[in-house]
Design a protein around this motif. Structure first.
Motif, short mmCIF file in Angstrom:
data_model
loop_
_atom_site.label_atom_id
_atom_site.label_comp_id
_atom_site.label_asym_id
_atom_site.label_seq_id
_atom_site.Cartn_x
_atom_site.Cartn_y
_atom_site.Cartn_z
N THR A 196 0.83 -1.21 0.00
CA THR A 196 0.00 0.00 0.00
C THR A 196 0.87 1.26 0.00
OG1 THR A 196 -1.79 -1.15 1.16
CG2 THR A 196 -1.77 1.26 1.27
N LEU A 197 1.95 1.22 0.77
CA LEU A 197 2.86 2.36 0.78
C LEU A 197 3.46 2.61 -0.60
CD1 LEU A 197 4.84 1.97 4.15
CD2 LEU A 197 3.17 3.74 3.55
N VAL A 198 3.89 1.54 -1.26
CA VAL A 198 4.50 1.69 -2.59
C VAL A 198 3.47 2.23 -3.59
CG1 VAL A 198 5.57 0.47 -4.53
CG2 VAL A 198 6.23 -0.08 -2.20
N GLN A 199 2.24 1.76 -3.49
CA GLN A 199 1.19 2.26 -4.37
C GLN A 199 0.94 3.75 -4.15
OE1 GLN A 199 -2.07 -0.34 -3.42
NE2 GLN A 199 -1.13 -2.13 -4.42
N SER A 200 0.99 4.15 -2.89
CA SER A 200 0.80 5.58 -2.57
C SER A 200 1.96 6.41 -3.08
CB SER A 200 0.65 5.76 -1.05
OG SER A 200 -0.51 5.09 -0.57
N ILE A 201 3.16 5.86 -2.98
CA ILE A 201 4.34 6.56 -3.49
C ILE A 201 4.24 6.73 -5.00
CG2 ILE A 201 6.86 6.38 -3.82
CD1 ILE A 201 6.90 4.88 -1.10
N ALA A 202 3.79 5.68 -5.67
CA ALA A 202 3.62 5.74 -7.12
C ALA A 202 2.62 6.83 -7.51
CB ALA A 202 3.16 4.39 -7.65
N ALA A 203 1.67 7.11 -6.61
CA ALA A 203 0.68 8.16 -6.87
C ALA A 203 1.18 9.54 -6.47
CB ALA A 203 -0.61 7.84 -6.11
N GLY A 204 2.44 9.60 -5.98
CA GLY A 204 3.03 10.89 -5.65
C GLY A 204 2.89 11.31 -4.20
N ASN A 205 2.58 10.37 -3.32
CA ASN A 205 2.38 10.68 -1.90
C ASN A 205 3.73 10.69 -1.18
OD1 ASN A 205 1.81 10.65 0.88
ND2 ASN A 205 -0.14 9.58 0.54
N ALA A 265 8.53 3.61 -8.19
CA ALA A 265 7.49 2.90 -7.43
C ALA A 265 6.45 2.26 -8.35
CB ALA A 265 6.81 3.87 -6.45
N SER A 266 6.15 2.92 -9.45
CA SER A 266 5.14 2.37 -10.37
C SER A 266 5.63 1.11 -11.07
CB SER A 266 4.75 3.42 -11.41
OG SER A 266 5.88 3.83 -12.15
N ASP A 267 6.95 0.85 -11.03
CA ASP A 267 7.51 -0.35 -11.67
C ASP A 267 7.40 -1.58 -10.78
OD1 ASP A 267 8.20 1.22 -13.83
OD2 ASP A 267 10.26 1.54 -13.15
N TYR A 268 7.12 -1.38 -9.50
CA TYR A 268 7.09 -2.53 -8.58
C TYR A 268 5.98 -3.50 -8.96
CZ TYR A 268 6.14 -5.41 -4.55
OH TYR A 268 5.90 -6.48 -3.74
N ASP A 269 6.33 -4.78 -8.98
CA ASP A 269 5.38 -5.84 -9.32
C ASP A 269 5.44 -6.89 -8.21
OD1 ASP A 269 3.80 -7.83 -10.33
OD2 ASP A 269 4.81 -7.97 -12.27
#
Length: 207
Positions: free
Chosen positions: A32-41, A85-89
């Motif tokens: 969830t943290l990585v997803q938020s980072i990918a969104a610019g948080n 962050a958006s590259d994380y799978d």
């Protein structure tokens, strides 16, 4: 009556390594943290940093054995996390594993860079040290002897030696560049250097 000991944060690498482990964080929380980072948080990045930076620092410190370098690369790793962050799978592994792989790669790349810089500096020092005029003839003869010795190598041996030593690559990097098995490259370098040694020794001893 005894005084209550003040709490302190870990001050040394040993404190970090051997501190009592806290309750494990669910993987979904990491994701969830990585997803938020990918969104610019940015707050999510700060939270992830607080959660993982000591482990990243410890790994880099173990590899580089340099605190200043470890501190610098730890920041670089989390800068990479922010950008990538958006590259994380999740299919490729856990968030912490993803971060630690980046830390390991950063540390190894820095070691290779420092090693190449040192070799380059050594070569530059030799180039800048102008020979005495009396030694010019001797240096020329040594160069001719080296060229003659290199000519005695097979093309594969010469290619392996030139790629490894003249290009400043490790054996593994040379193997990748030449698209050959690592064991083959090591064998060619070993046999080539043996031939060079024999040829140059014979040149010094003379007939």
């Amino acid at each position: 009556m005894g005084k209550e000991l003040p709490q302190r944060s870990p001050a040394t690498l040993g404190d970090v390594l051997y501190a009592k482990s806290k309750a494990p964080v669910p993987e979904q929380d990491w994701a969830t943290l990585v997803q938020s980072i990918a969104a610019g948080n940015q707050l999510a990045l700060h939270a992830l940093y607080e959660r993982a930076h000591r482990m990243v620092f410890t790994l880099i410190m173990r590899i580089t054995a340099n605190r200043e370098t470890a501190e610098e690369l730890t920041i670089d790793v989390f800068h990479d996390v922010w950008r990538r962050a958006s590259d994380y799978d999740a299919a490729n592994g856990t968030v912490l594993g993803w971060i630690m792989n980046q830390a390991r790669s950063r540390a190894i790349d820095r070691l290779r860079f420092e090693s190449r810089k040192k070799r380059s500096g050594d070569v530059q020092s030799l180039v800048e040290a102008a020979p005495d005029p009396c030694d010019v003839l001797e240096l020329r003869e040594q160069g001719e002897a080296l060229r003659a010795a290199l000519a005695a190598l097979t093309p594969d041996e010469r290619e392996a030696i030139e790629t490894t030593f003249f290009a400043g690559l490790t054996h593994a990097e040379a193997a990748a560049r030449l698209n050959q098995p690592l064991g083959t490259i090591k064998t060619r370098i070993r046999s080539g250097l043996l031939k060079l040694r024999h040829a140059l020794t014979a040149e010094v001893v003379g007939p």
